[in-house]
Write a protein that holds these residues in place. Structure first.
Motif, PDB file in Angstrom:
ATOM      1  N   ILE A   1      29.215  24.670  12.349  1.00  0.00           N
ATOM      2  CA  ILE A   1      30.535  24.319  11.201  1.00  0.00           C
ATOM      3  C   ILE A   1      31.278  22.903  11.865  1.00  0.00           C
ATOM      4  CG2 ILE A   1      32.464  24.538   9.941  1.00  0.00           C
ATOM      5  CD1 ILE A   1      32.055  27.380   9.622  1.00  0.00           C
ATOM      6  N   ARG A   2      31.694  22.701  13.433  1.00  0.00           N
ATOM      7  CA  ARG A   2      32.031  22.112  13.966  1.00  0.00           C
ATOM      8  C   ARG A   2      31.377  20.433  14.550  1.00  0.00           C
ATOM      9  NH1 ARG A   2      36.481  25.265  17.971  1.00  0.00           N
ATOM     10  NH2 ARG A   2      38.088  26.291  16.104  1.00  0.00           N
ATOM     11  N   SER A   3      29.985  21.298  13.946  1.00  0.00           N
ATOM     12  CA  SER A   3      29.572  19.955  14.582  1.00  0.00           C
ATOM     13  C   SER A   3      28.325  19.293  13.505  1.00  0.00           C
ATOM     14  CB  SER A   3      27.673  20.510  15.235  1.00  0.00           C
ATOM     15  OG  SER A   3      27.063  21.143  14.865  1.00  0.00           O
ATOM     16  N   GLY A   4      29.655  19.626  11.988  1.00  0.00           N
ATOM     17  CA  GLY A   4      28.975  18.941  11.718  1.00  0.00           C
ATOM     18  C   GLY A   4      27.854  19.162  10.635  1.00  0.00           C
ATOM     19  N   GLY A   5      27.223  20.665  10.354  1.00  0.00           N
ATOM     20  CA  GLY A   5      26.249  21.403   9.956  1.00  0.00           C
ATOM     21  C   GLY A   5      26.371  21.341   8.410  1.00  0.00           C
ATOM     22  N   SER A   6      25.403  21.425   7.071  1.00  0.00           N
ATOM     23  CA  SER A   6      25.503  21.347   6.097  1.00  0.00           C
ATOM     24  C   SER A   6      25.738  22.712   5.870  1.00  0.00           C
ATOM     25  CB  SER A   6      24.016  20.339   5.445  1.00  0.00           C
ATOM     26  OG  SER A   6      23.284  21.488   5.672  1.00  0.00           O
ATOM     27  N   ASP A   7      25.768  23.480   4.280  1.00  0.00           N
ATOM     28  CA  ASP A   7      26.288  24.822   3.873  1.00  0.00           C
ATOM     29  C   ASP A   7      24.197  24.769   4.042  1.00  0.00           C
ATOM     30  OD1 ASP A   7      28.627  24.275   3.167  1.00  0.00           O
ATOM     31  OD2 ASP A   7      28.554  23.687   0.949  1.00  0.00           O
ATOM     32  N   GLU A   8      23.421  23.913   3.615  1.00  0.00           N
ATOM     33  CA  GLU A   8      22.145  24.579   3.470  1.00  0.00           C
ATOM     34  C   GLU A   8      21.846  25.107   5.189  1.00  0.00           C
ATOM     35  OE1 GLU A   8      23.442  21.498   2.556  1.00  0.00           O
ATOM     36  OE2 GLU A   8      22.524  22.679   0.027  1.00  0.00           O
TER      37      GLU A   8
ATOM     38  N   ARG B   1      26.319  46.233   7.156  1.00  0.00           N
ATOM     39  CA  ARG B   1      27.826  45.669   7.420  1.00  0.00           C
ATOM     40  C   ARG B   1      27.071  44.476   8.237  1.00  0.00           C
ATOM     41  NH1 ARG B   1      32.714  48.142   6.251  1.00  0.00           N
ATOM     42  NH2 ARG B   1      32.047  49.273   4.282  1.00  0.00           N
ATOM     43  N   ILE B   2      28.378  43.489   8.621  1.00  0.00           N
ATOM     44  CA  ILE B   2      28.173  42.196   9.102  1.00  0.00           C
ATOM     45  C   ILE B   2      29.084  41.803   9.560  1.00  0.00           C
ATOM     46  CG2 ILE B   2      25.163  41.799   8.420  1.00  0.00           C
ATOM     47  CD1 ILE B   2      26.969  39.319   7.255  1.00  0.00           C
ATOM     48  N   ARG B   3      30.100  41.425  10.272  1.00  0.00           N
ATOM     49  CA  ARG B   3      31.539  40.810  10.772  1.00  0.00           C
ATOM     50  C   ARG B   3      31.449  39.351  11.228  1.00  0.00           C
ATOM     51  NH1 ARG B   3      30.772  46.010  11.709  1.00  0.00           N
ATOM     52  NH2 ARG B   3      33.005  47.293  11.385  1.00  0.00           N
ATOM     53  N   LEU B   4      32.458  38.712  10.844  1.00  0.00           N
ATOM     54  CA  LEU B   4      32.441  37.059  11.559  1.00  0.00           C
ATOM     55  C   LEU B   4      33.749  37.721  12.690  1.00  0.00           C
ATOM     56  CD1 LEU B   4      31.600  34.128  11.281  1.00  0.00           C
ATOM     57  CD2 LEU B   4      33.173  34.225   9.133  1.00  0.00           C
ATOM     58  N   THR B   5      33.660  36.996  13.687  1.00  0.00           N
ATOM     59  CA  THR B   5      34.855  37.447  14.785  1.00  0.00           C
ATOM     60  C   THR B   5      35.429  36.353  14.254  1.00  0.00           C
ATOM     61  OG1 THR B   5      34.265  36.047  16.468  1.00  0.00           O
ATOM     62  CG2 THR B   5      32.946  38.400  15.924  1.00  0.00           C
ATOM     63  N   SER B   6      37.014  36.180  14.642  1.00  0.00           N
ATOM     64  CA  SER B   6      37.827  35.244  14.551  1.00  0.00           C
ATOM     65  C   SER B   6      37.314  34.131  15.928  1.00  0.00           C
ATOM     66  CB  SER B   6      39.503  35.821  15.299  1.00  0.00           C
ATOM     67  OG  SER B   6      39.028  36.265  17.160  1.00  0.00           O
ATOM     68  N   GLN B   7      36.574  34.027  16.371  1.00  0.00           N
ATOM     69  CA  GLN B   7      35.394  32.901  17.518  1.00  0.00           C
ATOM     70  C   GLN B   7      34.162  32.278  16.511  1.00  0.00           C
ATOM     71  OE1 GLN B   7      37.141  31.651  20.211  1.00  0.00           O
ATOM     72  NE2 GLN B   7      38.561  33.206  19.403  1.00  0.00           N
ATOM     73  N   GLY B   8      34.398  32.903  15.103  1.00  0.00           N
ATOM     74  CA  GLY B   8      33.451  32.228  14.389  1.00  0.00           C
ATOM     75  C   GLY B   8      31.502  32.752  14.072  1.00  0.00           C
ATOM     76  N   PHE B   9      32.160  34.003  15.431  1.00  0.00           N
ATOM     77  CA  PHE B   9      30.752  34.416  15.698  1.00  0.00           C
ATOM     78  C   PHE B   9      30.070  35.499  14.431  1.00  0.00           C
ATOM     79  CE2 PHE B   9      26.960  36.903  18.237  1.00  0.00           C
ATOM     80  CZ  PHE B   9      26.127  36.278  18.342  1.00  0.00           C
TER      81      PHE B   9
ATOM     82  N   MET C   1      36.691  46.368  21.018  1.00  0.00           N
ATOM     83  CA  MET C   1      36.767  46.093  19.360  1.00  0.00           C
ATOM     84  C   MET C   1      38.405  44.954  18.911  1.00  0.00           C
ATOM     85  SD  MET C   1      34.571  47.376  17.578  1.00  0.00           S
ATOM     86  CE  MET C   1      35.170  47.617  15.971  1.00  0.00           C
ATOM     87  N   ALA C   2      39.143  45.408  19.698  1.00  0.00           N
ATOM     88  CA  ALA C   2      40.147  44.256  19.577  1.00  0.00           C
ATOM     89  C   ALA C   2      39.413  43.299  19.134  1.00  0.00           C
ATOM     90  CB  ALA C   2      40.707  44.465  20.321  1.00  0.00           C
ATOM     91  N   GLN C   3      38.205  42.742  19.864  1.00  0.00           N
ATOM     92  CA  GLN C   3      38.447  40.989  20.138  1.00  0.00           C
ATOM     93  C   GLN C   3      36.713  41.095  19.328  1.00  0.00           C
ATOM     94  OE1 GLN C   3      36.312  41.358  23.962  1.00  0.00           O
ATOM     95  NE2 GLN C   3      37.885  39.878  24.942  1.00  0.00           N
ATOM     96  N   ILE C   4      36.588  42.437  19.027  1.00  0.00           N
ATOM     97  CA  ILE C   4      35.264  41.651  17.418  1.00  0.00           C
ATOM     98  C   ILE C   4      35.925  41.682  16.489  1.00  0.00           C
ATOM     99  CG2 ILE C   4      33.255  43.305  16.383  1.00  0.00           C
ATOM    100  CD1 ILE C   4      32.819  43.930  19.232  1.00  0.00           C
ATOM    101  N   GLY C   5      36.791  42.645  15.838  1.00  0.00           N
ATOM    102  CA  GLY C   5      37.470  42.167  14.819  1.00  0.00           C
ATOM    103  C   GLY C   5      36.574  43.678  13.333  1.00  0.00           C
ATOM    104  N   GLY C   6      37.101  43.199  12.177  1.00  0.00           N
ATOM    105  CA  GLY C   6      36.338  43.594  11.060  1.00  0.00           C
ATOM    106  C   GLY C   6      35.555  42.835  10.280  1.00  0.00           C
TER     107      GLY C   6
ATOM    108  N   ASP D   1      26.377  31.842  16.373  1.00  0.00           N
ATOM    109  CA  ASP D   1      27.614  30.906  16.434  1.00  0.00           C
ATOM    110  C   ASP D   1      27.476  30.692  15.340  1.00  0.00           C
ATOM    111  OD1 ASP D   1      29.392  30.189  17.292  1.00  0.00           O
ATOM    112  OD2 ASP D   1      29.107  28.926  19.193  1.00  0.00           O
ATOM    113  N   LEU D   2      28.312  30.581  14.239  1.00  0.00           N
ATOM    114  CA  LEU D   2      29.221  29.712  12.933  1.00  0.00           C
ATOM    115  C   LEU D   2      29.808  28.562  13.029  1.00  0.00           C
ATOM    116  CD1 LEU D   2      28.339  32.219  10.079  1.00  0.00           C
ATOM    117  CD2 LEU D   2      26.580  31.118  10.860  1.00  0.00           C
TER     118      LEU D   2
END
Length: 244
Positions: free
Chosen positions: A196-203, A171-179, A239-244, A191-192
């Motif tokens: 994304i917001r700085s224009g990073g490519s998919d690679e 398991r890994i989790r992606l939070t609502s803040q993109g972490f 947990m409410a801040q981390i999310g699923g 911090d994904l």
């Protein structure tokens, strides 16, 4: 493309009106949180008076047999929870009831919780014979299930503390803040959103995800005092801040 299943975890309060939309959208499974069937105890746990709407949502969900349905219950060591009543959902319906051990994260640190051994003793006093389920996997997670004589569904246990399964964790989790979090106990990850917001490519994004996975902690140390750990890198969010 590439996504095999989409499952929603919910308290079920709005399901009565939303199930038809979920079914049309192709939802594969539902995990519904239900910690008790006692109204007063439910208000104490959830701080809401919504047990009736949750039960209506479960009833509506059961009208769609193509969507797998599981009940999630977190034992809190509160007698009024009456865990046997929750377990009986699996007797009367083709629903799997899963008991999830309380983890000491956020407010979870304030509860004693109940171990799997204690749960088996409590349930075994009132329910028929338990035997380990050995059929086809019932999901991709760490839950292990039991058949119970006369039950339509299974009884499952996710026991992260008393039966540590870190070696098999997928398991890994992606939070609502993109972490991207790789372990619930630790703040490890990447911090994904920033990429994304700085224009990073998919690679670049893929490379960062792979780096995070390569650094996934070997295991948690729940139950071990911080003074016994080499350094304190534990998660400070609840947990409410981390999310699923």
């Amino acid at each position: 493309p590439g996504i095999e299943k989409v499952t929603l975890t919910t308290n079920g309060v709005l399901l009565k009106d939303q199930m038809s939309d979920f079914a049309r959208a192709g939802l594969d499974g539902l995990n519904i949180s239900l910690d008790t069937l006692d109204e007063a105890c439910s208000r104490r746990i959830t701080r809401r008076d919504e047990l009736g709407r949750t039960l209506e949502g479960i009833s509506e969900a059961m009208k769609y047999p193509e969507i797998s349905l599981k009940i999630n219950c977190v034992p809190l060591g509160i007698q009024e929870q009456d865990l046997c009543r929750v377990a009986l959902f699996a007797r009367d319906h083709r629903v799997h009831v899963r008991f999830i051990e309380m983890m000491p994260i956020g407010m979870g640190k304030e509860f004693h919780g109940v171990s799997e051994e204690e749960l088996l003793r409590i349930l075994g006093e009132k329910l028929p014979r338990f035997s380990p389920y050995v059929g086809e996997p019932l999901g991709n997670g760490p839950c292990h299930y039991y058949d119970v004589d006369g039950f339509s569904g299974k009884i499952g246990f996710i026991s992260a503390v008393s039966h540590k399964f870190c070696g098999e964790c997928n398991r890994i989790r992606l939070t609502s803040q993109g972490f991207l979090k790789t372990c619930l106990q630790y703040a490890a990850g990447r911090d994904l959103r920033e990429v994304i917001r700085s224009g990073g490519s998919d690679e670049v994004l893929k490379a960062m995800i792979l780096e995070a996975l390569a650094e996934k902690p070997d295991g948690h140390a729940f139950g071990v005092g911080l003074e016994k750990q080499k350094d304190d890198k534990t998660e400070k969010l609840c947990m409410a801040q981390i999310g699923g």
